[in-house]
Design a protein around this motif. Structure first.
Motif, PDB file in Angstrom:
ATOM      1  N   GLN A 184      -0.474   9.925  -0.121  1.00  0.00           N
ATOM      2  CA  GLN A 184       0.110  10.782   0.908  1.00  0.00           C
ATOM      3  C   GLN A 184       1.074  11.825   0.359  1.00  0.00           C
ATOM      4  OE1 GLN A 184       1.824   7.938   3.568  1.00  0.00           O
ATOM      5  NE2 GLN A 184      -0.153   7.405   4.466  1.00  0.00           N
ATOM      6  N   ARG A 185       1.758  11.530  -0.717  1.00  0.00           N
ATOM      7  CA  ARG A 185       2.791  12.433  -1.245  1.00  0.00           C
ATOM      8  C   ARG A 185       2.303  13.311  -2.390  1.00  0.00           C
ATOM      9  NH1 ARG A 185       7.227  11.919   2.300  1.00  0.00           N
ATOM     10  NH2 ARG A 185       7.196   9.773   2.967  1.00  0.00           N
ATOM     11  N   GLY A 186       1.116  13.034  -2.908  1.00  0.00           N
ATOM     12  CA  GLY A 186       0.625  13.819  -4.040  1.00  0.00           C
ATOM     13  C   GLY A 186       1.291  13.382  -5.325  1.00  0.00           C
ATOM     14  N   ARG A 187       1.703  14.364  -6.137  1.00  0.00           N
ATOM     15  CA  ARG A 187       2.342  14.052  -7.427  1.00  0.00           C
ATOM     16  C   ARG A 187       3.765  13.556  -7.220  1.00  0.00           C
ATOM     17  NH1 ARG A 187       0.486  18.239 -11.902  1.00  0.00           N
ATOM     18  NH2 ARG A 187       2.559  17.686 -12.599  1.00  0.00           N
ATOM     19  N   VAL A 188       4.046  12.402  -7.805  1.00  0.00           N
ATOM     20  CA  VAL A 188       5.370  11.790  -7.722  1.00  0.00           C
ATOM     21  C   VAL A 188       5.767  11.296  -9.106  1.00  0.00           C
ATOM     22  CG1 VAL A 188       5.140  11.095  -5.298  1.00  0.00           C
ATOM     23  CG2 VAL A 188       4.390   9.534  -7.105  1.00  0.00           C
ATOM     24  N   LEU A 189       7.049  11.020  -9.277  1.00  0.00           N
ATOM     25  CA  LEU A 189       7.534  10.457 -10.532  1.00  0.00           C
ATOM     26  C   LEU A 189       7.732   8.954 -10.371  1.00  0.00           C
ATOM     27  CD1 LEU A 189      10.190  13.017 -11.778  1.00  0.00           C
ATOM     28  CD2 LEU A 189       7.937  12.550 -12.741  1.00  0.00           C
ATOM     29  N   LEU A 190       7.219   8.219 -11.338  1.00  0.00           N
ATOM     30  CA  LEU A 190       7.430   6.780 -11.426  1.00  0.00           C
ATOM     31  C   LEU A 190       8.406   6.564 -12.567  1.00  0.00           C
ATOM     32  CD1 LEU A 190       6.685   3.849 -10.668  1.00  0.00           C
ATOM     33  CD2 LEU A 190       4.790   4.030 -12.299  1.00  0.00           C
ATOM     34  N   GLY A 191       9.584   6.072 -12.251  1.00  0.00           N
ATOM     35  CA  GLY A 191      10.622   5.896 -13.251  1.00  0.00           C
ATOM     36  C   GLY A 191      10.602   4.510 -13.863  1.00  0.00           C
ATOM     37  N   VAL A 192      11.038   4.433 -15.115  1.00  0.00           N
ATOM     38  CA  VAL A 192      11.167   3.158 -15.820  1.00  0.00           C
ATOM     39  C   VAL A 192      12.450   3.212 -16.644  1.00  0.00           C
ATOM     40  CG1 VAL A 192       9.709   3.955 -17.736  1.00  0.00           C
ATOM     41  CG2 VAL A 192      10.008   1.511 -17.355  1.00  0.00           C
ATOM     42  N   ARG A 193      13.198   2.107 -16.642  1.00  0.00           N
ATOM     43  CA  ARG A 193      14.445   2.061 -17.401  1.00  0.00           C
ATOM     44  C   ARG A 193      14.906   0.615 -17.523  1.00  0.00           C
ATOM     45  NH1 ARG A 193      17.869   4.686 -12.629  1.00  0.00           N
ATOM     46  NH2 ARG A 193      18.072   2.848 -11.338  1.00  0.00           N
ATOM     47  N   PRO A 194      15.787   0.371 -18.488  1.00  0.00           N
ATOM     48  CA  PRO A 194      16.379  -0.966 -18.572  1.00  0.00           C
ATOM     49  C   PRO A 194      17.241  -1.217 -17.335  1.00  0.00           C
ATOM     50  CG  PRO A 194      16.818   0.292 -20.565  1.00  0.00           C
ATOM     51  CD  PRO A 194      16.229   1.239 -19.576  1.00  0.00           C
ATOM     52  N   HIS A 195      17.297  -2.453 -16.920  1.00  0.00           N
ATOM     53  CA  HIS A 195      18.129  -2.829 -15.777  1.00  0.00           C
ATOM     54  C   HIS A 195      19.271  -3.689 -16.302  1.00  0.00           C
ATOM     55  CE1 HIS A 195      18.892  -3.668 -11.506  1.00  0.00           C
ATOM     56  NE2 HIS A 195      19.317  -4.840 -11.951  1.00  0.00           N
ATOM     57  N   PRO A 196      20.453  -3.088 -16.501  1.00  0.00           N
ATOM     58  CA  PRO A 196      21.570  -3.857 -17.067  1.00  0.00           C
ATOM     59  C   PRO A 196      22.033  -4.946 -16.107  1.00  0.00           C
ATOM     60  CG  PRO A 196      22.307  -1.701 -16.363  1.00  0.00           C
ATOM     61  CD  PRO A 196      20.816  -1.727 -16.164  1.00  0.00           C
TER      62      PRO A 196
ATOM     63  N   GLY B 196      12.500   6.490 -18.921  1.00  0.00           N
ATOM     64  CA  GLY B 196      11.459   7.496 -18.834  1.00  0.00           C
ATOM     65  C   GLY B 196      10.949   7.642 -17.418  1.00  0.00           C
ATOM     66  N   ALA B 197      10.063   8.589 -17.256  1.00  0.00           N
ATOM     67  CA  ALA B 197       9.389   8.813 -15.980  1.00  0.00           C
ATOM     68  C   ALA B 197       8.012   9.368 -16.292  1.00  0.00           C
ATOM     69  CB  ALA B 197      10.171   9.789 -15.113  1.00  0.00           C
ATOM     70  N   VAL B 198       7.049   8.978 -15.490  1.00  0.00           N
ATOM     71  CA  VAL B 198       5.690   9.468 -15.666  1.00  0.00           C
ATOM     72  C   VAL B 198       5.196  10.044 -14.352  1.00  0.00           C
ATOM     73  CG1 VAL B 198       5.165   7.816 -17.510  1.00  0.00           C
ATOM     74  CG2 VAL B 198       4.599   7.228 -15.152  1.00  0.00           C
ATOM     75  N   LEU B 199       4.310  11.011 -14.465  1.00  0.00           N
ATOM     76  CA  LEU B 199       3.681  11.561 -13.266  1.00  0.00           C
ATOM     77  C   LEU B 199       2.633  10.579 -12.764  1.00  0.00           C
ATOM     78  CD1 LEU B 199       3.124  15.342 -14.005  1.00  0.00           C
ATOM     79  CD2 LEU B 199       4.601  14.317 -12.263  1.00  0.00           C
ATOM     80  N   ALA B 200       2.644  10.389 -11.464  1.00  0.00           N
ATOM     81  CA  ALA B 200       1.682   9.511 -10.820  1.00  0.00           C
ATOM     82  C   ALA B 200       1.166  10.232  -9.578  1.00  0.00           C
ATOM     83  CB  ALA B 200       2.345   8.193 -10.436  1.00  0.00           C
TER      84      ALA B 200
ATOM     85  N   THR C 167       0.825  -1.202   0.000  1.00  0.00           N
ATOM     86  CA  THR C 167       0.000   0.000   0.000  1.00  0.00           C
ATOM     87  C   THR C 167       0.861   1.253   0.000  1.00  0.00           C
ATOM     88  OG1 THR C 167      -1.752  -1.182   1.154  1.00  0.00           O
ATOM     89  CG2 THR C 167      -1.827   1.219   1.249  1.00  0.00           C
ATOM     90  N   ALA C 168       1.978   1.220   0.723  1.00  0.00           N
ATOM     91  CA  ALA C 168       2.865   2.384   0.803  1.00  0.00           C
ATOM     92  C   ALA C 168       3.411   2.787  -0.561  1.00  0.00           C
ATOM     93  CB  ALA C 168       4.022   2.104   1.749  1.00  0.00           C
ATOM     94  N   PHE C 169       3.487   1.846  -1.503  1.00  0.00           N
ATOM     95  CA  PHE C 169       4.028   2.129  -2.835  1.00  0.00           C
ATOM     96  C   PHE C 169       2.948   1.981  -3.909  1.00  0.00           C
ATOM     97  CE2 PHE C 169       7.864   0.703  -0.494  1.00  0.00           C
ATOM     98  CZ  PHE C 169       8.528   1.917  -0.511  1.00  0.00           C
ATOM     99  N   THR C 170       1.760   2.428  -3.580  1.00  0.00           N
ATOM    100  CA  THR C 170       0.656   2.396  -4.531  1.00  0.00           C
ATOM    101  C   THR C 170       0.487   3.776  -5.146  1.00  0.00           C
ATOM    102  OG1 THR C 170      -0.460   0.648  -3.311  1.00  0.00           O
ATOM    103  CG2 THR C 170      -1.826   1.978  -4.788  1.00  0.00           C
ATOM    104  N   VAL C 171       0.437   3.805  -6.478  1.00  0.00           N
ATOM    105  CA  VAL C 171       0.243   5.056  -7.208  1.00  0.00           C
ATOM    106  C   VAL C 171      -0.842   4.866  -8.261  1.00  0.00           C
ATOM    107  CG1 VAL C 171       2.599   5.918  -6.840  1.00  0.00           C
ATOM    108  CG2 VAL C 171       2.102   4.519  -8.850  1.00  0.00           C
ATOM    109  N   VAL C 172      -1.367   5.983  -8.719  1.00  0.00           N
ATOM    110  CA  VAL C 172      -2.371   5.982  -9.780  1.00  0.00           C
ATOM    111  C   VAL C 172      -1.826   6.817 -10.935  1.00  0.00           C
ATOM    112  CG1 VAL C 172      -4.727   6.636 -10.413  1.00  0.00           C
ATOM    113  CG2 VAL C 172      -4.249   5.784  -8.108  1.00  0.00           C
ATOM    114  N   VAL C 173      -1.949   6.282 -12.152  1.00  0.00           N
ATOM    115  CA  VAL C 173      -1.547   7.014 -13.349  1.00  0.00           C
ATOM    116  C   VAL C 173      -2.757   7.192 -14.252  1.00  0.00           C
ATOM    117  CG1 VAL C 173       0.855   6.239 -13.260  1.00  0.00           C
ATOM    118  CG2 VAL C 173      -0.797   4.921 -14.580  1.00  0.00           C
TER     119      VAL C 173
END
Length: 139
Positions: free
Chosen positions: A71-83, A63-67, A39-45
Motif C-alpha cells: 500500500q505504501r510503495g517504497r519504504v525503509l526497513l531499519g535495523v540496529r542494535p537494541h541496547p 542500517g536501513a534498506v529499501l523495501a 499483513t499490514a507490516f509485510t514488505v518485500v526486499v
C-alpha cells in the motif's frame, strides 16, 4: 526453502512475544518479511537489500534498506542494535531491532535476541540463495 520460516521476537517494549516470517515471493523475485506476522507490516526486499540486511544483522551495524510495501510503495526497513539498560555496550552481543514506520501511528519495532537475530540471518540467507539460483537460470 520450506516456506515460510518463523523467528520469535519481542515488541520493542518487551510487552509481547510474536514472530516474523521470512518467505520467497511466488515469482522468486524477492524476499518477503512479514514483521510480527501481520499483513499490514509485510514488505518485500530484493537480493541487494537482503544482503545489506544480513550484513547489519551479522555485524551489529545500524542500517536501513529499501523495501516494497503493497500500500505504501517504497519504504525503509531499519535495523540496529537494541541496547539493554545495564547491559554491556558490546554491539556484537546486543539484541537487534527491526523497525518499519509506515505513518506516525502505524509502525512496528521488533527486537531479536542475538540467537534469534542469527536465526533470522540464516533464513534470509536461505531465501537469498533461492533467489540467486533462480536469477542464474534466467540469465
Amino acid at each position: 526453502m520450506p516456506s515460510p520460516r518463523h523467528v520469535l521476537c519481542l515488541d520493542a517494549d518487551f510487552a509481547s512475544t510474536c514472530s516474523t516470517a521470512v518467505d520467497v515471493m511466488p515469482d522468486r523475485n524477492g524476499v518477503v518479511l512479514r514483521l510480527a506476522c501481520l499483513t499490514a507490516f509485510t514488505v518485500v526486499v530484493d537480493i541487494e537489500a537482503a544482503d545489506a540486511l544480513m550484513d547489519a544483522l551479522r555485524t551489529g551495524d545500524i542500517g536501513a534498506v529499501l523495501a516494497h510495501h503493497d500500500q505504501r510503495g517504497r519504504v525503509l526497513l531499519g535495523v540496529r542494535p537494541h541496547p539493554l539498560p545495564g547491559a554491556p555496550a558490546a554491539v556484537e552481543l546486543a539484541p537487534m531491532e527491526l523497525e518499519l514506520h509506515l505513518s506516525p501511528r502505524h509502525s512496528v519495532r521488533l527486537v531479536f535476541s542475538r540467537s534469534r537475530a542469527h536465526e533470522l540471518l540464516q533464513h534470509l540467507a536461505d531465501a537469498r540463495d533461492v533467489l540467486s539460483r533462480v536469477a542464474g537460470r534466467r540469465q
